[in-house]
Design a protein around this motif. Structure first.
Motif, PDB file in Angstrom:
ATOM      1  N   GLY A 181       0.800  -1.219   0.000  1.00 32.25           N
ATOM      2  CA  GLY A 181       0.000   0.000   0.000  1.00 32.25           C
ATOM      3  C   GLY A 181       0.829   1.264   0.000  1.00 32.25           C
ATOM      4  N   ILE A 182       1.943   1.251  -0.706  1.00 31.91           N
ATOM      5  CA  ILE A 182       2.847   2.411  -0.738  1.00 31.91           C
ATOM      6  C   ILE A 182       2.481   3.309  -1.918  1.00 31.91           C
ATOM      7  CG2 ILE A 182       5.239   3.106  -1.177  1.00 31.91           C
ATOM      8  CD1 ILE A 182       6.011   0.533   0.438  1.00 31.91           C
ATOM      9  N   THR A 183       2.231   4.588  -1.642  1.00 34.07           N
ATOM     10  CA  THR A 183       1.854   5.527  -2.689  1.00 34.07           C
ATOM     11  C   THR A 183       2.847   6.677  -2.849  1.00 34.07           C
ATOM     12  OG1 THR A 183       0.482   6.788  -1.127  1.00 34.07           O
ATOM     13  CG2 THR A 183      -0.603   5.027  -2.375  1.00 34.07           C
ATOM     14  N   ASN A 184       3.892   6.689  -2.043  1.00 33.00           N
ATOM     15  CA  ASN A 184       4.890   7.744  -2.147  1.00 33.00           C
ATOM     16  C   ASN A 184       6.202   7.223  -1.571  1.00 33.00           C
ATOM     17  OD1 ASN A 184       6.087  10.233  -2.594  1.00 33.00           O
ATOM     18  ND2 ASN A 184       4.479  11.411  -1.597  1.00 33.00           N
ATOM     19  N   VAL A 185       7.280   7.860  -1.943  1.00 39.31           N
ATOM     20  CA  VAL A 185       8.590   7.509  -1.405  1.00 39.31           C
ATOM     21  C   VAL A 185       9.261   8.796  -0.916  1.00 39.31           C
ATOM     22  CG1 VAL A 185       8.910   5.439  -2.789  1.00 39.31           C
ATOM     23  CG2 VAL A 185       9.607   7.636  -3.734  1.00 39.31           C
ATOM     24  N   PRO A 186      10.158   8.673   0.081  1.00 41.58           N
ATOM     25  CA  PRO A 186      10.604   7.459   0.772  1.00 41.58           C
ATOM     26  C   PRO A 186       9.591   6.979   1.818  1.00 41.58           C
ATOM     27  CG  PRO A 186      11.681   9.370   1.728  1.00 41.58           C
ATOM     28  CD  PRO A 186      10.857   9.877   0.581  1.00 41.58           C
ATOM     29  N   SER A 187       9.060   5.789   1.618  1.00 44.06           N
ATOM     30  CA  SER A 187       8.175   5.177   2.601  1.00 44.06           C
ATOM     31  C   SER A 187       8.875   3.996   3.249  1.00 44.06           C
ATOM     32  CB  SER A 187       6.883   4.688   1.946  1.00 44.06           C
ATOM     33  OG  SER A 187       6.005   5.752   1.697  1.00 44.06           O
ATOM     34  N   VAL A 188       8.603   3.812   4.548  1.00 47.52           N
ATOM     35  CA  VAL A 188       9.272   2.777   5.328  1.00 47.52           C
ATOM     36  C   VAL A 188       8.224   1.954   6.072  1.00 47.52           C
ATOM     37  CG1 VAL A 188      10.831   2.365   7.279  1.00 47.52           C
ATOM     38  CG2 VAL A 188      11.416   4.076   5.561  1.00 47.52           C
ATOM     39  N   VAL A 189       8.448   0.639   6.114  1.00 48.31           N
ATOM     40  CA  VAL A 189       7.569  -0.290   6.825  1.00 48.31           C
ATOM     41  C   VAL A 189       8.422  -1.098   7.792  1.00 48.31           C
ATOM     42  CG1 VAL A 189       5.941  -2.208   6.598  1.00 48.31           C
ATOM     43  CG2 VAL A 189       6.093  -0.477   4.786  1.00 48.31           C
ATOM     44  N   TRP A 190       7.919  -1.307   9.026  1.00 44.30           N
ATOM     45  CA  TRP A 190       8.623  -2.142  10.001  1.00 44.30           C
ATOM     46  C   TRP A 190       7.922  -3.482  10.117  1.00 44.30           C
ATOM     47  CZ3 TRP A 190       9.152   1.555  14.846  1.00 44.30           C
ATOM     48  CH2 TRP A 190       9.886   2.693  14.478  1.00 44.30           C
ATOM     49  N   VAL A 191       8.718  -4.541  10.151  1.00 44.17           N
ATOM     50  CA  VAL A 191       8.203  -5.908  10.291  1.00 44.17           C
ATOM     51  C   VAL A 191       8.953  -6.572  11.442  1.00 44.17           C
ATOM     52  CG1 VAL A 191       7.920  -8.143   9.165  1.00 44.17           C
ATOM     53  CG2 VAL A 191       7.684  -6.028   7.826  1.00 44.17           C
ATOM     54  N   ASP A 192       8.220  -7.197  12.373  1.00 43.78           N
ATOM     55  CA  ASP A 192       8.882  -7.784  13.545  1.00 43.78           C
ATOM     56  C   ASP A 192       9.375  -9.207  13.279  1.00 43.78           C
ATOM     57  OD1 ASP A 192       6.718  -9.538  13.811  1.00 43.78           O
ATOM     58  OD2 ASP A 192       5.911  -8.586  15.605  1.00 43.78           O
ATOM     59  N   GLU A 193       9.915  -9.823  14.307  1.00 45.71           N
ATOM     60  CA  GLU A 193      10.522 -11.155  14.181  1.00 45.71           C
ATOM     61  C   GLU A 193       9.500 -12.234  13.831  1.00 45.71           C
ATOM     62  OE1 GLU A 193      12.803  -9.020  17.575  1.00 45.71           O
ATOM     63  OE2 GLU A 193      10.772  -9.056  16.722  1.00 45.71           O
TER      64      GLU A 193
END
Length: 325
Positions: A181-193
């Motif tokens: 669901g990324i519509t612009n940059v710089p976009s960042v997503v965090w994903v856990d263990e």
């Protein structure tokens, strides 16, 4: 339409004959088998219940009959259903030299998905992310960078200049943007263990070279990332719901796929037609709007088309450009 190039959700192209009349061939191209019990893949079967293959799979279709090309994208409902699981979608991509790189290879660690593009000032920020990766390497954090460009060669100069130690993929099909669901940059997503998305896409610059434009300090995000990495503390924005996409916004992704295909064929005018359709469907999606300017040879930095779009977006309150914490 006798023959058609069908572009699937992974950006793969399939050469089909009379696929509008051959549901079995369509299903096969999409990775499914049409059986009496429905559409099957492995042990999974989806009953048709009188629906077409596309409807049963929750896919939207964009078509250029004259050019003989079509593309699919997940419907809004299908996208929301996948997002509701909270799991990070798989990403199997290629680096700038065509070598396979997978986001899933780093499952079991804290993962930070960083998206950028050569048409964005964030192309200069790979070094800033390298400094953060070096700092947090002992905290079981792995950065994974994805360039949302139309051709790997557009990304190459910036990747080679930074020479980052973390993986950098080039996603010409924009699978990353679609799935996350990324519509612009710089976009960042965090994903856990446990492979859960714990912080949905937000604008997060790698450094402060363009802070006058973004109005977002990079340290705002980096400090929050440090707390999560070392203390397991998530910022308040981690609880924010991801923006629900519409069918129109999803269909724009299929229109963009057709545009990219036509541009590769040398049909710039055809590409512009489909980009215009995509822009009407998703007016604030920068991967479509600004990325489309770059795709068709325009100036995504100082050109009149970009300047006009930027002024419209800024006057509308900068839709989609939210604080990171």
């Amino acid at each position: 339409m006798s023959r058609v190039i069908l572009i699937d959700v992974d950006g793969r192209e399939h050469d089909l004959s009379s696929w509008l009349d051959d549901e079995s061939a369509l299903a096969e191209a999409l990775g499914w088998a049409l059986k009496p019990e429905g559409l099957c893949r492995g042990k999974t079967c989806v009953p048709l219940l009188g629906r077409s293959v596309l409807d049963a799979l929750g896919l939207l279709l964009a078509v250029d009959e004259e050019a003989g090309v079509a593309a699919v994208a997940p419907s809004a409902e299908a996208h929301h259903r996948e997002a509701a699981t909270g799991k990070a979608p798989p990403l199997d991509l290629q680096d700038v030299d065509g070598n396979p790189v997978s986001f899933d290879d780093y499952s079991g660690q804290k993962r930070v998905l960083v998206t950028w593009a050569s048409w964005c000032g964030c192309r200069h920020e790979l070094g800033g992310w390298q400094a953060l990766q070096d700092e947090l390497a002992d905290a079981n954090v792995r950065l994974f960078s994805v360039a949302l460009d139309n051709d790997p060669e557009e990304s190459r100069p910036w990747i080679e200049a930074a020479n980052p130690s973390y993986p950098v993929a080039v996603d010409t099909a924009h699978v990353t943007a679609e799935r996350y669901g990324i519509t612009n940059v710089p976009s960042v997503v965090w994903v856990d263990e446990d492979d859960r998305i714990v912080k949905p896409p937000t604008i997060a610059p790698g450094d402060d070279q363009f802070v006058d434009f973004t109005r977002i300090s990079s340290e705002q995000h980096h400090d929050a990332l440090r707390r999560w990495a070392r203390e397991g503390v998530l910022p308040d924005s981690a609880n924010a719901e991801s923006q629900h996409r519409t069918d129109a916004e999803q269909l724009a992704l299929a229109e963009r796929r057709i545009a990219a295909h036509l541009q590769r064929r040398g049909d710039t005018e055809g590409a512009r037609r489909h980009l215009a359709a995509a822009q009407d469907l998703a007016p604030w999606d920068w991967t479509v709007r600004r990325g489309g300017i770059a795709m068709t040879g325009g100036d995504p930095f100082l050109g009149e088309e970009f300047t006009s779009f930027w002024e419209e977006w800024d006057a509308s309150g900068r839709p989609g450009y939210t604080p990171t914490t």
